[in-house]
Each structure stands twice: as structure tokens, then as C-alpha cells.
Design an enzyme around this catalytic site. Sequence first.
Site, mmCIF file in Angstrom:
data_model
loop_
_atom_site.group_PDB
_atom_site.id
_atom_site.type_symbol
_atom_site.label_atom_id
_atom_site.label_comp_id
_atom_site.label_asym_id
_atom_site.label_seq_id
_atom_site.Cartn_x
_atom_site.Cartn_y
_atom_site.Cartn_z
ATOM 1 N N ARG A 1 0.712 -1.318 -0.130
ATOM 2 C CA ARG A 1 -0.103 -0.052 0.057
ATOM 3 C C ARG A 1 0.947 1.445 -0.001
ATOM 4 N NH1 ARG A 1 -4.596 -0.587 4.615
ATOM 5 N NH2 ARG A 1 -2.553 -0.977 5.445
ATOM 6 N N HIS B 1 7.163 -22.693 7.936
ATOM 7 C CA HIS B 1 8.681 -22.741 7.558
ATOM 8 C C HIS B 1 9.504 -23.631 8.321
ATOM 9 C CE1 HIS B 1 8.183 -20.375 11.165
ATOM 10 N NE2 HIS B 1 9.514 -20.620 11.667
ATOM 11 N N LYS C 1 13.053 -26.304 7.440
ATOM 12 C CA LYS C 1 14.578 -26.464 8.378
ATOM 13 C C LYS C 1 15.259 -27.473 7.647
ATOM 14 C CE LYS C 1 12.517 -24.206 12.244
ATOM 15 N NZ LYS C 1 13.833 -23.076 12.660
ATOM 16 N N HIS D 1 3.002 -26.085 13.176
ATOM 17 C CA HIS D 1 4.560 -26.655 12.969
ATOM 18 C C HIS D 1 4.411 -27.918 13.664
ATOM 19 C CE1 HIS D 1 4.973 -22.606 11.675
ATOM 20 N NE2 HIS D 1 4.866 -22.225 13.186
ATOM 21 N N LYS E 1 5.901 -19.873 25.398
ATOM 22 C CA LYS E 1 6.403 -18.662 25.755
ATOM 23 C C LYS E 1 7.182 -18.466 27.053
ATOM 24 C CE LYS E 1 4.502 -16.852 21.771
ATOM 25 N NZ LYS E 1 5.225 -16.848 20.560
HETATM 26 P P1 NAD Z 1 2.970 -6.426 8.068
HETATM 27 O O1 NAD Z 1 1.466 -5.889 8.985
HETATM 28 O O2 NAD Z 1 4.126 -6.182 8.917
HETATM 29 O O3 NAD Z 1 2.736 -6.172 6.690
HETATM 30 C C1 NAD Z 1 1.514 -5.973 5.914
HETATM 31 C C2 NAD Z 1 1.766 -5.674 4.536
HETATM 32 O O4 NAD Z 1 0.429 -5.601 3.732
HETATM 33 C C3 NAD Z 1 2.287 -4.322 4.463
HETATM 34 O O5 NAD Z 1 3.268 -4.474 3.248
HETATM 35 C C4 NAD Z 1 1.172 -3.531 3.752
HETATM 36 O O6 NAD Z 1 1.416 -2.385 2.915
HETATM 37 C C5 NAD Z 1 0.363 -4.640 3.196
HETATM 38 N N1 NAD Z 1 -1.005 -4.250 2.897
HETATM 39 C C6 NAD Z 1 -1.974 -4.243 3.847
HETATM 40 N N2 NAD Z 1 -3.168 -3.923 3.187
HETATM 41 C C7 NAD Z 1 -3.012 -3.783 2.074
HETATM 42 C C8 NAD Z 1 -3.939 -3.572 1.033
HETATM 43 N N3 NAD Z 1 -5.056 -3.046 1.181
HETATM 44 N N4 NAD Z 1 -3.377 -3.675 -0.158
HETATM 45 C C9 NAD Z 1 -2.054 -3.841 -0.526
HETATM 46 N N5 NAD Z 1 -1.040 -3.962 0.471
HETATM 47 C C10 NAD Z 1 -1.738 -4.048 1.722
HETATM 48 O O7 NAD Z 1 2.400 -8.040 8.275
HETATM 49 P P2 NAD Z 1 3.580 -9.205 8.329
HETATM 50 O O8 NAD Z 1 4.131 -9.366 9.896
HETATM 51 O O9 NAD Z 1 4.794 -8.873 7.418
HETATM 52 O O10 NAD Z 1 2.901 -10.363 7.911
HETATM 53 C C11 NAD Z 1 1.848 -10.651 6.788
HETATM 54 C C12 NAD Z 1 1.590 -12.167 6.637
HETATM 55 O O11 NAD Z 1 2.398 -13.122 7.109
HETATM 56 C C13 NAD Z 1 0.471 -12.195 7.731
HETATM 57 O O12 NAD Z 1 -0.660 -12.853 7.375
HETATM 58 C C14 NAD Z 1 1.251 -12.609 8.998
HETATM 59 O O13 NAD Z 1 0.043 -13.437 9.657
HETATM 60 C C15 NAD Z 1 1.797 -13.721 7.905
HETATM 61 N N6 NAD Z 1 3.289 -13.885 9.133
HETATM 62 C C16 NAD Z 1 4.137 -13.106 9.438
HETATM 63 C C17 NAD Z 1 4.949 -13.757 10.151
HETATM 64 C C18 NAD Z 1 6.159 -12.504 10.596
HETATM 65 O O14 NAD Z 1 7.294 -13.099 11.131
HETATM 66 N N7 NAD Z 1 5.962 -11.329 10.489
HETATM 67 C C19 NAD Z 1 5.389 -14.878 10.368
HETATM 68 C C20 NAD Z 1 4.542 -15.940 10.095
HETATM 69 C C21 NAD Z 1 3.427 -15.327 9.123
#
Ligand code: NAD
Length: 484
Positions: A51, A178, A182, A240, A331
Site C-alpha cells: 500500500r 517454515h 528447516k 508446526h 513462551k
Molecule cells: P505487516 O503488517 O508487517 O505487513 C503487511 C503488509 O501488507 C504491508 O506491506 C502492507 O502495505 C500490506 N497491505 C496491507 N493492506 C494492504 C492493501 N489493502 N493492499 C495492498 N497491500 C496491503 O505484516 P507481516 O508481519 O509482514 O505479515 C504478513 C503475513 O504473514 C500475515 O498474514 C502474517 O500473519 C504472516 N506471517 C508473518 C510472520 C512474521 O514474522 N511477521 C510470520 C508468519 C506469518
Amino acid sequence: MVSRVIPVDAFDLVIFGGTGDLAKRKILPGLYRRFLQGQMTEDSRIIGAARADLDDAGFRQMVAEAIEEFVPENRRDAAVIAAFLEKISYISIDALGVTGWDRLKAAVRPDMVRAFYFSVAPSLFGDIAERLHTHGIAHAESRIVVEKPFGRDLASAKALNAVLAKHFNEAQIYRIDHYLGKETVQNLMAVRFANILFEPLWKAEYVDHVQITVAETVSVEGRGAYYDKSGAMRDMVQNHMMQLLCLIAMEPPYHFDPDAVRDEKLKVIRALSPVQPDDIVRGQYRAGNGEGGYLEHCEDANSKTESYIALKTTVSNWRWQGTPFYLRTGKRLRARASEIAITFKQPPHAIFDNESGWHENVLVIRLQPDEGMNLMVMIKEPGPGGMRMMQVPLDMSFAEALGDEAEDVPDAYERLIMDVIRGNQTLFMRGDEVESAWAWTDPIIQGWEARGDKPQAYDAGSSGPEDALMLMHRDGRRWREIKK
Ligand code: NAD
């Protein structure tokens, strides 16, 4: 020692959520490392789509900072980073609107592997899939990668599968867990199926029990409100730990082929017995050492969500009848340590007088912090003093075995992204696996909700609630110590 890197086909990878936390910490640094290793080729392209109102230069700057922060210094090469950044562009896109989609259509190239990484909230999956389809951006060979959480119960997982299935067939969908990427987890399959040594013993007749531990020292501080909707069962066990259990318990597949492996894992999930209330212990860490407790971190003083869970289950099939599987995760525990321990039964007859007590053979598969395997065997205590037995480890630490090259072993995300490009789904969860895992999990959660069970408090830095020890003690067994 590390095998030759085989480059993957040239690709266009679009990362929806390219400015998000996951992209910055894992996906983009991981792609850089594959580029450094020569696995991602010069003619591949990465398109960040999110976004934020950024241009290519702004996004490249963000990627450069992510590499700086998340790639070790001895793997950062200024010339390679500059070449990598040239492969990267950015499109500001709205998953829910019209902005950016035409630009994206123009940016992807014909005759390239085309993959779309949905690194965004699952609530956006349907809208993105729909727009990829209506704008003609996805073709029949395109792949999509989706992240956990894949649903929060069976109904929502089914709904998510249905949303994706509207525009993509199962062979195009890569559900990331993920843990499956591993090195050690894949080694578990190698140890089982490439050696004759263990397989004859790999059954209830010889295995006393299996313990799977995923212990973390971190709290949920900072993401407590999110975690509180999930809890340890949904966040760790359903995905996991279930996958680890499957790899231990599954039958040998006829071939190391994606569907053959996943068919066998599915059979294990379907064979899991329902878990009885007495076989579950849930916990919440309390305040201590100057840090807040779970209830403060999750911002709900009455929360009944667990930050720890231990449970006992069985795999109801011919091979595993009578061998319990004990799972625990939490945790704010004593140490960050994840391992699978397979405890074998004692020999049927003791021929040595043994003063020091008999010890079991245990095969320990360590997932973190130091990936490797350890087989505890009995030997004679050296020196005079008769035939006294002692337990010694036959230790294989991957870092030691591989030396400096261990740093070039791809981490889980890197390996999995390369598998997406290669079109290999072996290490990704199939839709029916995810649904079956929820079908097992749902009644457990519904059970404690209906009973109004509250988690027990446990001290930060401990091994979890007291009752978790009892879960093992009453069966005449004990948990392995949680240590680094
Ligand atoms: P985040 O909130 O940091 O990032 C979200 C991203 O989505 C941003 O780049 C934002 O710009 C984009 N976004 C949001 N609304 C949007 C829209 N309407 N149009 C276009 N882009 C849009 O989230 P994250 O932590 O990076 O996680 C992303 C996904 O991965 C989630 O489903 C989360 O559950 C999963 N996940 C994250 C992690 C982690 O370590 N962060 C681990 C496992 C799974």
C-alpha cells in the site's frame, strides 16, 4: 561440503506486502542470499507490491536496510547488493481497490516462472486472487504462496481454501510452514528413509514414546492483542508441531514425491486420537523479573488464552499402537530450544548388573538453536571398576560438520521460496492436510472453552506449569530438560 548450488529458472516474484515485517526480516534478505549464492539468476525480477506510496528507489532503499539488518556482515557484499537491488522494483497497489493493477500486469514478463507471495493478512487473500484473475495477471502456470495463519478453525480454513480454489488449483498453491523448510526437519526424512538402521525400530514395539518440544524465551509483548486471539494451540500445535509429528509417524512414501509424501502425512493426521481433557495442560506466564505477565501483555485481564500447552496424543494405527506422543510449547520458558526426542525401549533382558541404573537410547533431533542430531547410546564406563554402563551422545552438529559453509545452508524461507520457483510442493501443506489438522484441533479447543478451563500460571524462566510435569510423571516418564 555443501553441495553445488543449482540455479533455478528465471522468475518474476511479486511480493504482496513487500514493505511488511515478514518481507523485511525473511523474504527479501533470503532472496539476497540466494542471489549471492548464484541460485537466483541475473534475469530474475522481484516486484514489491504494497500500500505504501513508494517509488523503486524508495523500496530499494528499504530492501538495502533490511539486508543490512538481517544478513550477517560476512555475507554482505556491496557489489552483489547493488546488483541484487537492480532486480527489484516496486508498485504501489491496493488489494481492495483499482490502484496499481494495470502497472503490475505490464511489469510481469511472458515466458517466466511467475509467483505471487501473499505476505499480507489472510483477509486480503480473496481480493488479491480475484484481481490477479480479472486483470489477467495470473496464468495457469502461476504459483501463489500463502502464509500462516491458515484459518483459525476448520470452518475458516475451508473458507480460505475455497476462496483460493476459485482462481487457482491445488498444484498452484504453496502454503508455507517454515518448519518444513528447516534443514533438520528434512534430515529427519533422510535419516528415516535413507538408512536401514532406524526404520526396523521405528514402531511401537521399540519406541517407548516421542516428545516434541518448541520452547521460546520471548514473551508476546508488542503483539499480545494479536496473539491473544490465537494462543499456543493455534499458533504452534495445529501447524508446526503437527507437521513434525507427521514426519516422525508417517509411513515411508513410495517415492519422494510431493503428493506421495503429503498423502502419508495426511493419514497420520487422520489417525490422531481425540485428546482427553486430562491429557492437556495449558498455562500463562506470570509477571516476574521486572517484566509483565501474559495478562498485561495481551491487554485483557481476564484472558483465558494459553501461552503454554502440553498434551498427550496417540496415533491410532498399527505401527504406533501404544506409543504416546507428548507435545509441549510455550513462551517465556527457561531456554529457546526446539527438539524432537524419540525414546526407545530398554533391551528385553539386562545382562549387566547395573548399579547406575539403565538408561534408554534416545534419538534427539534438534531444530534450534543448534541444528543437529544426537543419539544417546550406552557404553561401558571407561577404566577399572567392572562393567558399569554410561550414556554417551553420538553427536552430529550441522554447524560443526559443515564448518564455515554452514552459513551458506539456506534458511527455511530461502529454501521454500526456491522450491516454489522449482515447482516442488513436497514441503508445503496441502489443503486437505490443513483441514484435517483443524478437524483434530477444533474439538480440543471447543472442549476447554465449553468447560471454561483457565490456564495455570507459570513462572517466567521456568519449564512451564507444574501439571505439565505430572502429565509425564503419572505415565512413569519425564520431560527432557529444556536447555540450549
Ligand atoms: P505487516 O503488517 O508487517 O505487513 C503487511 C503488509 O501488507 C504491508 O506491506 C502492507 O502495505 C500490506 N497491505 C496491507 N493492506 C494492504 C492493501 N489493502 N493492499 C495492498 N497491500 C496491503 O505484516 P507481516 O508481519 O509482514 O505479515 C504478513 C503475513 O504473514 C500475515 O498474514 C502474517 O500473519 C504472516 N506471517 C508473518 C510472520 C512474521 O514474522 N511477521 C510470520 C508468519 C506469518
